[in-house]
Motif scaffolding. Structure first.
Motif, PDB file in Angstrom:
ATOM      1  N   ALA A 119       0.807  -1.227   0.000  1.00  0.00           N
ATOM      2  CA  ALA A 119       0.000   0.000   0.000  1.00  0.00           C
ATOM      3  C   ALA A 119       0.832   1.265   0.000  1.00  0.00           C
ATOM      4  N   ASN A 120       2.120   1.164  -0.347  1.00  0.00           N
ATOM      5  CA  ASN A 120       2.983   2.338  -0.379  1.00  0.00           C
ATOM      6  C   ASN A 120       2.842   3.028  -1.738  1.00  0.00           C
ATOM      7  N   GLY A 172      -1.336  10.713   4.068  1.00  0.00           N
ATOM      8  CA  GLY A 172      -0.176   9.833   4.222  1.00  0.00           C
ATOM      9  C   GLY A 172       0.568  10.088   5.513  1.00  0.00           C
ATOM     10  N   VAL A 173       0.655  11.371   5.922  1.00  0.00           N
ATOM     11  CA  VAL A 173       1.304  11.693   7.193  1.00  0.00           C
ATOM     12  C   VAL A 173       0.499  11.121   8.352  1.00  0.00           C
ATOM     13  N   ALA A 174      -0.833  11.193   8.270  1.00  0.00           N
ATOM     14  CA  ALA A 174      -1.686  10.629   9.323  1.00  0.00           C
ATOM     15  C   ALA A 174      -1.471   9.122   9.440  1.00  0.00           C
ATOM     16  N   ILE A 175      -1.391   8.442   8.292  1.00  0.00           N
ATOM     17  CA  ILE A 175      -1.128   6.997   8.308  1.00  0.00           C
ATOM     18  C   ILE A 175       0.225   6.743   8.956  1.00  0.00           C
ATOM     19  N   SER A 192      -9.045   9.814   5.639  1.00  0.00           N
ATOM     20  CA  SER A 192      -8.061  10.209   4.637  1.00  0.00           C
ATOM     21  C   SER A 192      -8.781  10.481   3.320  1.00  0.00           C
ATOM     22  N   ILE A 193      -8.609  11.686   2.812  1.00  0.00           N
ATOM     23  CA  ILE A 193      -9.246  12.119   1.570  1.00  0.00           C
ATOM     24  C   ILE A 193      -8.176  12.167   0.486  1.00  0.00           C
ATOM     25  N   TYR A 194      -8.284  11.266  -0.490  1.00  0.00           N
ATOM     26  CA  TYR A 194      -7.274  10.998  -1.523  1.00  0.00           C
ATOM     27  C   TYR A 194      -5.865  11.124  -0.956  1.00  0.00           C
ATOM     28  N   GLY A 195      -5.676  10.468   0.195  1.00  0.00           N
ATOM     29  CA  GLY A 195      -4.378  10.488   0.852  1.00  0.00           C
ATOM     30  C   GLY A 195      -3.895   9.073   1.151  1.00  0.00           C
ATOM     31  N   PRO A 196      -3.161   8.434   0.225  1.00  0.00           N
ATOM     32  CA  PRO A 196      -2.670   7.073   0.469  1.00  0.00           C
ATOM     33  C   PRO A 196      -1.477   7.070   1.411  1.00  0.00           C
ATOM     34  N   SER A 197      -1.065   5.909   1.780  1.00  0.00           N
ATOM     35  CA  SER A 197       0.127   5.808   2.608  1.00  0.00           C
ATOM     36  C   SER A 197       1.348   6.183   1.785  1.00  0.00           C
ATOM     37  N   LEU A 198       2.311   6.777   2.434  1.00  0.00           N
ATOM     38  CA  LEU A 198       3.568   7.149   1.794  1.00  0.00           C
ATOM     39  C   LEU A 198       4.711   6.269   2.268  1.00  0.00           C
ATOM     40  N   ASP A 223      -4.972   3.915  -6.640  1.00  0.00           N
ATOM     41  CA  ASP A 223      -4.448   2.558  -6.436  1.00  0.00           C
ATOM     42  C   ASP A 223      -3.991   2.360  -4.993  1.00  0.00           C
ATOM     43  N   GLY A 224      -3.318   3.375  -4.451  1.00  0.00           N
ATOM     44  CA  GLY A 224      -2.828   3.253  -3.085  1.00  0.00           C
ATOM     45  C   GLY A 224      -3.956   3.215  -2.066  1.00  0.00           C
ATOM     46  N   ILE A 225      -5.003   3.998  -2.298  1.00  0.00           N
ATOM     47  CA  ILE A 225      -6.156   3.981  -1.392  1.00  0.00           C
ATOM     48  C   ILE A 225      -6.821   2.611  -1.423  1.00  0.00           C
ATOM     49  N   LEU A 226      -6.992   2.054  -2.631  1.00  0.00           N
ATOM     50  CA  LEU A 226      -7.629   0.734  -2.742  1.00  0.00           C
ATOM     51  C   LEU A 226      -6.780  -0.335  -2.060  1.00  0.00           C
TER      52      LEU A 226
END
Length: 830
Positions: A119-120, A172-175, A192-198, A223-226
């Motif tokens: 999920a990165n 991503g920072v929250a994750i 998280s709003i369109y914010g995937p993990s970094l 893709d990262g959110i999914l």
């Protein structure tokens, strides 16, 4: 507030200056090296205890905040959720290389293909500079969670319901903060709003609930959110995913916000069971030496939760009502304590259980005592250094005076039912005594039941002893106290000298004397008052001088509705409003309460339009002048041959003898004026007309005596003859000289009343008496008429001028050389 009071570690060597620019409705912040948080608290009555640490997006290179951010904060606050907006550290960029690059390029966007592993979805994996910024930003997010929880009591937050909401890189920072798993620095839930993990994700066994929302075609972001949602499901953890078929970055709060709020409620994060944050109060008492060593009885009320006293530093509210009526004051103390305040209450010197002697009604010693208590409270371990003060009547007047002394720590006050022009509105209005005081001032003598200025002495409430001290011995050594308003005397000049104290109480004990010091103090002032209280004109003047907020309702002294009144939509939770005021100024809550102006009730306004807001009171704009004539009130200027009206009034009373400037309202059952008065009535109004401002009388009179009082009342006369009180004003003829006050053009008429200003009448010589009526906002209905009643008495013998024996006769002039009139803040259709 700075996130790290001693400076952030890890970015000490950064040199690029922080910049803020505008892009449409957004503010673009770059080169953040000292993180900050801004706290936005919901209204006290709306709080649920939930909180969100908000992280804006910007790819770690910048932070984008603006109208959409403001809307999110507003909507969350409306649902009772506190928002802590974090400005976290971002990549250092030379401002010269920024150019005109837009944060969101226009038109369709294409994204490179990115292999999502664990999920990165970090598109810059391996970039050392961005990896370091991500590490520091994550540390900032963790610290923001710690700070929020450490201030939970002060901010009305349940530390077990603190989540995070991040947009784009902020998500991503929250994750990342969650994955770090540091004690006390992990969110209880994440939006998280369109914010995937970094970074790579290993879902912890105690992973918090996750709410995800993204666009259908946002490349690696989608893709990262999914992938993140799949990992959460595979780990058996709660996740809710929403994918919207909208353009990239076109996801306003209205699209996903309502469902996010429902989700929070369904998950139990909006439960209000934890509000207010404290469920008990712990009281202690002791003696505090004041500025001159006089020992003041002080009680400290501290918040308790589950039987444990809160130890975190909290803001403090100081009062002077320690021994006053417990049925009235204890609930108020408990209310503020339960919302995260320490209340420090003391007895004024010579009252309650305090030592010393009370020499009058709010004296210089009282305000200096208040300064001593405030500065002591601000320095205590239980205090965060921010102090407020509140109280009504004499409990309000001392607050103005204390602010003038600029006590360390005093940030905000909420004086209620009190006027900074105390002499004008509690002692002598235009030279006419408001209350029956003694012929001479207090000189240290003992009276049967010394009342002081505190109901606790000689009143219904009994003095409350200090723990470990014998109250009887305190009372035995205490010197006799002054009666109510004891430093003043009947018919005194404003600059009269009190022979006992050597001071001039008419000047020294009115806070308006220190208007400049109050202005310079920076203390935020919330004034609370009623149209039918004597203080209203002084409160309006105070708001003009010092800004702040003023709330005026259809209330009498004490800010309560008049007995028998039924004003629609007049309920106003003033306690809640004071709490919001203190939350803003003592806790840093961004609740919008700092907007300056006057909020006031308009009597007779259409349903739903009763409450109005103005930046300042509309003083001086009296559009209509009605002249006194043999035919009543007319807009036609007088001719030279209009005769004067001769008036010899005796036995006139207002409100059946119950008139008081502290409660000048009449229920309309019968005429407000009993007895024979001089009456002038206008023509029926063609349309509804708003009477809003400060009316003024210009009455030309002569008398057969060397002095005379003139009382004037404006009434609303209905077509059926029923009359309703609107407002009143009065003046003693010998006090007729008006001057501009030291504090500048006021929009009000001021009679200084120094001994040199007071001039007796020459019997038979006409003089002009100019005086104001009480300010009011009132709607006259079509078909109603304006009536003016004039008399020389209203039923109180103590108000009679000392230079007048018997019943005076006056001539009220109405000719061109002496055009008696009333100037009204009223627009009348031709």
């Amino acid at each position: 507030m700075q996130l790290y009071p001693n400076g952030a570690t890890g970015s000490e060597a950064w040199t690029q200056p922080e910049t803020v620019s505008s892009e449409g409705q957004r503010r673009i912040i770059r080169n953040v090296r000292e993180p900050e948080i801004s706290v936005y608290l919901p209204e006290p009555g709306d709080r649920t205890g939930a909180a969100l640490v908000m992280l804006p997006g910007g790819g770690l290179r910048l932070l984008g905040v603006g109208a959409e951010t403001d809307e999110q904060i507003r909507q969350f606050n409306r649902r009772g959720i506190a928002v802590i907006l974090l400005k976290y550290r971002t990549l250092q960029i030379d401002p010269k290389t920024i150019g005109s690059r837009s944060m969101t390029p226009p038109g369709p966007m294409s994204f490179p293909k990115l292999d999502i592993v664990k999920a990165n979805a970090n598109p810059a994996k391996g970039d050392a500079a961005l990896d370091e910024v991500l590490r520091l930003a994550t540390a900032d997010a963790q610290e923001a969670l710690r700070v929020t929880r450490s201030n939970a009591a002060a901010w009305g937050i349940d530390p077990a319901r603190v989540g995070m909401i991040g947009t784009s890189a902020g998500g991503g920072v929250a994750i990342g903060a969650m994955l770090a798993g540091a004690p006390g620095a992990t969110p209880d839930f994440i939006i998280s709003i369109y914010g995937p993990s970094l970074q790579d994700v290993d879902v912890p066994v105690d992973a918090p609930p996750l709410f995800l929302a993204t666009e259908l075609d946002h490349g690696p972001v989608t893709d990262g959110i999914l992938a993140l949602a799949d990992l959460w499901r595979d780990a058996g953890q709660h996740v809710e995913l929403h994918v919207y078929d909208v353009a990239t970055f076109a996801m306003p709060f209205s699209l996903w916000g309502p469902r996010a709020l429902e989700w929070m409620e369904e998950r139990g994060f909006l439960s209000a069971e934890a509000q207010p944050p404290f469920d008990g109060t712990r009281e202690s008492s002791f003696y505090l030496p004041s500025f001159d060593g006089t020992r003041l009885a002080v009680s400290i009320y501290r918040p308790v939760r589950d039987g444990v006293v809160e130890t975190a530093p909290l803001p403090v509210i100081v009062t002077q009502d320690r021994s006053q009526d417990p049925e009235r004051f204890e609930p108020i103390r408990r209310y503020f304590v339960s919302h995260g305040y320490v209340v420090v209450s003391h007895d004024r010197r010579g009252t309650g259980a305090s030592y010393g002697r009370q020499e009058g009604f709010v004296t210089d010693a009282d305000r200096r005592d208040a300064k001593a208590v405030i500065e002591w409270a601000a320095s205590q371990p239980f205090s965060n250094g921010n102090v407020g003060a509140m109280g009504c009547s004499n409990q309000g007047v001392w607050q103005y005076g204390a602010a003038a002394l600029k006590p360390l720590g005093l940030k905000a006050i909420a004086p209620a039912c009190a006027s900074p022009r105390f002499f004008d509105h509690a002692v002598s209005r235009g030279g006419i005594p408001i209350f029956e005081t003694g012929e001479g001032h207090f000189s240290g003598e003992c009276i049967a039941a010394p009342a002081g200025a505190n109901a606790a002495v000689g009143g219904a409430a009994k003095p409350r002893p200090v723990a470990g001290h014998d109250l009887a011995s305190v009372l035995a050594q205490r010197k006799c106290a002054a009666p109510m308003l004891g430093q003043y005397w009947l018919n005194m000049a404003r600059d009269g000298v009190n022979g006992f104290t050597g001071g001039r109480p008419g000047i020294a004990d009115s806070p308006i004397t220190y208007w400049r010091e109050i202005q310079e103090s920076g203390v935020a002032i919330l004034q609370l008052g009623g149209w039918f209280d004597a203080a209203v004109a002084g409160q309006i003047e105070g708001q003009r001088l010092w800004g702040g907020r003023l709330i005026l309702g259809p209330w009498v002294h004490g800010n309560v509705p008049p007995r028998g009144s039924d004003f629609p939509a007049a309920d106003y939770d003033l306690k809640k409003e004071a709490l919001r005021w203190f939350d803003y100024h003592l806790k840093g809550a961004k609740n919008g309460v700092n907007e300056e102006g006057i909020e006031y009730y308009s009597i007779g306004a259409p349903a739903g339009e009763e409450w109005k807001i103005a930046e300042t009171w509309p003083g001086g704009d009296n559009a209509t002048r009605l002249f006194l004539s043999p035919d009543g009130l007319t807009r036609e200027a007088p001719s030279s041959d209009r005769p004067a009206a001769t008036y010899t009034g005796d036995g006139v009373t207002w409100f059946g003898g119950r008139y008081s400037p502290l409660a000048h309202w009449w229920d309309g059952n019968g005429p407000p004026v009993q007895g024979e008065s001089l009456v002038h009535t206008g023509e029926p109004l063609k349309d509804d007309a708003l009477f809003e401002g400060t009316a003024r009388a210009r009455i030309w009179v002569s008398s057969d005596r060397r002095d005379v009082n003139v009382f004037a009342m404006i009434e609303d006369v209905a077509p059926d003859g029923r009359s309703t009180y609107v407002t009143d004003g009065f003046l003693r003829a010998s006090w007729r000289k008006s001057v501009q006050p030291a504090w500048g053009e006021a929009g009000q008429t001021w009679h200084r009343g120094h001994a040199d200003d007071i001039a007796p009448l020459v019997p038979g010589d006409p003089v002009e008496l100019v005086f104001d009526f009480f300010p009011i906002s009132y709607v006259f209905k079509a078909g109603h008429r304006v009536r003016l009643n004039i008399s020389t008495t209203i039923g109180n013998d103590y108000q009679n001028p000392p230079l007048t024996d018997g019943t005076p006769r006056i001539e009220v002039y109405r000719d061109a050389a002496h055009p008696s009139a009333i100037e009204l803040p009223l627009s009348i259709a031709d």
